[in-house]
Scaffold this motif. Structure first.
Motif, PDB file in Angstrom:
ATOM      1  N   TYR A 284       0.829  -1.206   0.000  1.00 33.89           N
ATOM      2  CA  TYR A 284       0.000   0.000   0.000  1.00 33.89           C
ATOM      3  C   TYR A 284       0.863   1.256   0.000  1.00 33.89           C
ATOM      4  N   GLU A 285       2.063   1.174   0.616  1.00 32.91           N
ATOM      5  CA  GLU A 285       2.951   2.339   0.619  1.00 32.91           C
ATOM      6  C   GLU A 285       3.334   2.719  -0.808  1.00 32.91           C
ATOM      7  N   HIS A 286       3.579   1.714  -1.621  1.00 33.33           N
ATOM      8  CA  HIS A 286       3.938   1.980  -3.010  1.00 33.33           C
ATOM      9  C   HIS A 286       2.779   2.611  -3.769  1.00 33.33           C
ATOM     10  N   VAL A 287       1.567   2.160  -3.509  1.00 34.00           N
ATOM     11  CA  VAL A 287       0.392   2.769  -4.144  1.00 34.00           C
ATOM     12  C   VAL A 287       0.320   4.248  -3.784  1.00 34.00           C
ATOM     13  N   LEU A 288       0.506   4.548  -2.509  1.00 35.74           N
ATOM     14  CA  LEU A 288       0.450   5.940  -2.054  1.00 35.74           C
ATOM     15  C   LEU A 288       1.544   6.789  -2.689  1.00 35.74           C
ATOM     16  N   GLU A 289       2.725   6.219  -2.871  1.00 37.42           N
ATOM     17  CA  GLU A 289       3.804   6.961  -3.525  1.00 37.42           C
ATOM     18  C   GLU A 289       3.386   7.396  -4.926  1.00 37.42           C
ATOM     19  N   TYR A 290       2.827   6.462  -5.675  1.00 39.44           N
ATOM     20  CA  TYR A 290       2.388   6.794  -7.034  1.00 39.44           C
ATOM     21  C   TYR A 290       1.289   7.852  -7.017  1.00 39.44           C
ATOM     22  N   VAL A 291       0.309   7.676  -6.144  1.00 38.01           N
ATOM     23  CA  VAL A 291      -0.799   8.637  -6.075  1.00 38.01           C
ATOM     24  C   VAL A 291      -0.283  10.021  -5.688  1.00 38.01           C
ATOM     25  N   MET A 292       0.607  10.077  -4.722  1.00 40.91           N
ATOM     26  CA  MET A 292       1.143  11.365  -4.275  1.00 40.91           C
ATOM     27  C   MET A 292       1.999  12.037  -5.337  1.00 40.91           C
TER      28      MET A 292
ATOM     29  N   ILE B  95      -3.454  -8.644  -3.719  1.00 42.08           N
ATOM     30  CA  ILE B  95      -4.401  -7.584  -4.064  1.00 42.08           C
ATOM     31  C   ILE B  95      -5.246  -7.229  -2.841  1.00 42.08           C
ATOM     32  N   THR B  96      -5.792  -8.245  -2.200  1.00 44.44           N
ATOM     33  CA  THR B  96      -6.627  -8.043  -1.015  1.00 44.44           C
ATOM     34  C   THR B  96      -5.843  -7.330   0.074  1.00 44.44           C
ATOM     35  N   ARG B  97      -4.605  -7.750   0.287  1.00 44.04           N
ATOM     36  CA  ARG B  97      -3.779  -7.169   1.342  1.00 44.04           C
ATOM     37  C   ARG B  97      -3.502  -5.690   1.071  1.00 44.04           C
ATOM     38  N   ILE B  98      -3.177  -5.364  -0.169  1.00 40.53           N
ATOM     39  CA  ILE B  98      -2.875  -3.974  -0.499  1.00 40.53           C
ATOM     40  C   ILE B  98      -4.101  -3.084  -0.302  1.00 40.53           C
ATOM     41  N   VAL B  99      -5.256  -3.533  -0.781  1.00 34.65           N
ATOM     42  CA  VAL B  99      -6.482  -2.739  -0.635  1.00 34.65           C
ATOM     43  C   VAL B  99      -6.832  -2.572   0.845  1.00 34.65           C
ATOM     44  N   SER B 100      -6.726  -3.642   1.623  1.00 36.53           N
ATOM     45  CA  SER B 100      -7.032  -3.586   3.048  1.00 36.53           C
ATOM     46  C   SER B 100      -6.092  -2.634   3.781  1.00 36.53           C
ATOM     47  N   ASP B 101      -4.815  -2.734   3.490  1.00 31.87           N
ATOM     48  CA  ASP B 101      -3.832  -1.863   4.149  1.00 31.87           C
ATOM     49  C   ASP B 101      -4.012  -0.409   3.734  1.00 31.87           C
TER      50      ASP B 101
ATOM     51  N   ARG C 222      -6.858   0.983   2.964  1.00 35.18           N
ATOM     52  CA  ARG C 222      -8.016   1.484   3.708  1.00 35.18           C
ATOM     53  C   ARG C 222      -7.632   1.788   5.156  1.00 35.18           C
ATOM     54  N   ALA C 223      -6.834   0.928   5.766  1.00 37.74           N
ATOM     55  CA  ALA C 223      -6.412   1.149   7.149  1.00 37.74           C
ATOM     56  C   ALA C 223      -5.602   2.438   7.258  1.00 37.74           C
ATOM     57  N   TRP C 224      -4.748   2.707   6.271  1.00 39.46           N
ATOM     58  CA  TRP C 224      -3.921   3.921   6.307  1.00 39.46           C
ATOM     59  C   TRP C 224      -4.782   5.175   6.183  1.00 39.46           C
ATOM     60  N   THR C 225      -5.715   5.183   5.247  1.00 39.86           N
ATOM     61  CA  THR C 225      -6.555   6.366   5.085  1.00 39.86           C
ATOM     62  C   THR C 225      -7.444   6.585   6.311  1.00 39.86           C
ATOM     63  N   ASP C 226      -7.915   5.500   6.922  1.00 41.44           N
ATOM     64  CA  ASP C 226      -8.714   5.626   8.139  1.00 41.44           C
ATOM     65  C   ASP C 226      -7.875   6.189   9.279  1.00 41.44           C
ATOM     66  N   ALA C 227      -6.655   5.679   9.418  1.00 41.00           N
ATOM     67  CA  ALA C 227      -5.777   6.129  10.503  1.00 41.00           C
ATOM     68  C   ALA C 227      -5.386   7.596  10.338  1.00 41.00           C
ATOM     69  N   HIS C 228      -5.315   8.054   9.107  1.00 35.45           N
ATOM     70  CA  HIS C 228      -4.921   9.441   8.851  1.00 35.45           C
ATOM     71  C   HIS C 228      -6.124  10.341   8.576  1.00 35.45           C
ATOM     72  N   ASN C 229      -7.332   9.780   8.721  1.00 33.36           N
ATOM     73  CA  ASN C 229      -8.567  10.546   8.531  1.00 33.36           C
ATOM     74  C   ASN C 229      -8.537  11.338   7.223  1.00 33.36           C
ATOM     75  N   THR C 230      -8.231  10.628   6.143  1.00 34.19           N
ATOM     76  CA  THR C 230      -8.118  11.279   4.845  1.00 34.19           C
ATOM     77  C   THR C 230      -8.715  10.382   3.768  1.00 34.19           C
ATOM     78  N   THR C 231      -8.869  10.932   2.608  1.00 31.60           N
ATOM     79  CA  THR C 231      -9.307  10.154   1.453  1.00 31.60           C
ATOM     80  C   THR C 231      -8.140  10.027   0.492  1.00 31.60           C
ATOM     81  N   LEU C 232      -8.251   9.087  -0.414  1.00 32.18           N
ATOM     82  CA  LEU C 232      -7.189   8.917  -1.395  1.00 32.18           C
ATOM     83  C   LEU C 232      -7.137  10.122  -2.327  1.00 32.18           C
TER      84      LEU C 232
END
Length: 371
Positions: A243-251, A271-277, A279-289
């Motif tokens: 999920y960290e890599h996904v966030l890098e690309y998005v950012m 795939i499941t793990r990345i999507v789950s993680d 979601r956990a990151w955005t919830d923990a940071h109270n943000t949207t993608l």
């Protein structure tokens, strides 16, 4: 928090797309990606005639993955039956297509549109074989090729580019002006796994597509460049394993990402793990993608604008790990030395502030400070 993103004129439930490849070779494989939580799946590249199945065709050497595969071993007519068996549910199906001519590619695109594709990905940059030689170097030819498909279908069209094509400003603008809505990058690079030096034999019979984690720095730079260069949406590809890599690309400006080698090496569960993680990151940071889109891109600066800084390395606390010595080995100018009492120290007159010792220190004892 919401993971939904806008891409190709549709709302994707998350930014995770499974790329074209052997993990998307038929209905059963595509269904596994959908069931695992992928927002979209790209089919293996569909052509009029089926590709020959080369054996062996997948190679791993160290952390690198290589393949000698061009496109699907299922022909267009067989794909009609495969697509009918897919239960897309809340995911979308993107058909990767390639044809030897503009008219042939347009025909295939129209065919998969009638079969139920939600979008088209034009595959023009395979690093092996000669199939994309005609289109891979000329902005005039690629413009006509893309336009032929855009005008043939009522679906959004995404064009998959190589690293070289992504770095060609005229080429990228030709793709954009031809009507492509998105660019996916980067395709795998041309590579060889190595050579058996005892027997003078290459470890692969031919050059193949080089992919995996080692491509990520190159692909991240390409994503940032494309985001600054074109109005097309960007789908980042290359070395995404978490999920960290996904966030890098998005950012850095990607609207979505494609998973490739990681599915092959770790299974559809990744795939499941990345999507789950994610979601956990955005919830923990109270943000949207969506709120993270381009966040890091705006902080990149041109090389010419890097401010001149007089820095020197310094130890935050004493280091006596003589068995390590990475910092001293990295300092070709002799700025780090071992003192008589067994401590590593910095000679500020010899240190040029390059920062390599700080980057390599396994215990993070070194920092850069103002002179």
């Amino acid at each position: 928090m919401s993971l939904s993103v806008q891409f190709l004129g549709m709302t994707l439930k998350n930014p995770v797309i499974v790329a074209a490849g052997p993990w998307s070779c038929d209905a059963a494989a595509i269904q596994k990606s959908i069931d695992a939580g992928a927002a979209a799946v790209v089919t293996e590249t569909i052509t009029l005639e089926a590709s020959t199945r080369v054996c062996p065709r997948l190679y791993q050497h160290g952390g690198s993955l290589f393949n000698t595969m061009l496109y699907s071993t299922i022909d267009l007519e067989q794909w009609e039956q495969e697509i009918k068996r897919i239960d897309k549910r809340d995911s979308i199906l993107i058909c990767s297509v390639w044809g030897a001519t503009e008219s042939e590619t347009a025909y295939i695109a129209k065919k998969v549109e009638r079969l139920g594709a939600d979008a088209i990905e034009l595959s023009i940059s395979a690093p092996i074989g000669t199939r994309s030689t005609r289109f891979g170097r000329s902005q005039e030819q690629i413009g006509g090729y893309v336009r032929a498909v855009v005008e043939a279908v009522d679906l959004p069209v995404m064009v998959k580019l190589s690293y070289d094509a992504s770095a060609n400003v005229a080429f990228v603008h030709a793709v954009e002006q031809a009507g492509a809505q998105a660019i996916s990058a980067i395709d795998s690079l041309k590579g060889l796994a190595g050579v058996d030096i005892e027997h003078g034999m290459p470890l692969m019979p031919t050059c193949g597509g080089y992919s995996g984690a080692n491509l990520r720095p190159v692909a991240l730079a390409t994503t940032a460049t494309l985001a600054q260069l074109t109005r097309c949406e960007i789908c980042g590809i290359g070395g995404i394993e978490s999920y960290e890599h996904v966030l890098e690309y998005v950012m850095l400006g990607a609207n979505a990402v494609q998973l490739a080698s990681t599915v092959l090496l770790a299974g559809y569960e990744r795939i499941t793990r990345i999507v789950s993680d994610l979601r956990a990151w955005t919830d923990a940071h109270n943000t949207t993608l969506a709120a993270q889109h381009g966040r890091a891109l705006q902080k990149l600066i041109p090389f010419e604008d890097i401010p001149a800084q007089q820095l020197v390395c310094a130890f935050q606390n004493p280091c006596t790990r003589i068995d390590c010595g990475l910092c001293a080995a990295s300092c070709l100018g002799g700025g780090i030395r071992l003192s008589s009492d067994g401590f590593y120290t910095v000679d500020p007159d010899a240190c040029t502030g390059c920062g390599l010792c700080a980057a390599r220190c396994p215990e993070h004892r070194i920092r850069l400070a103002w002179r």
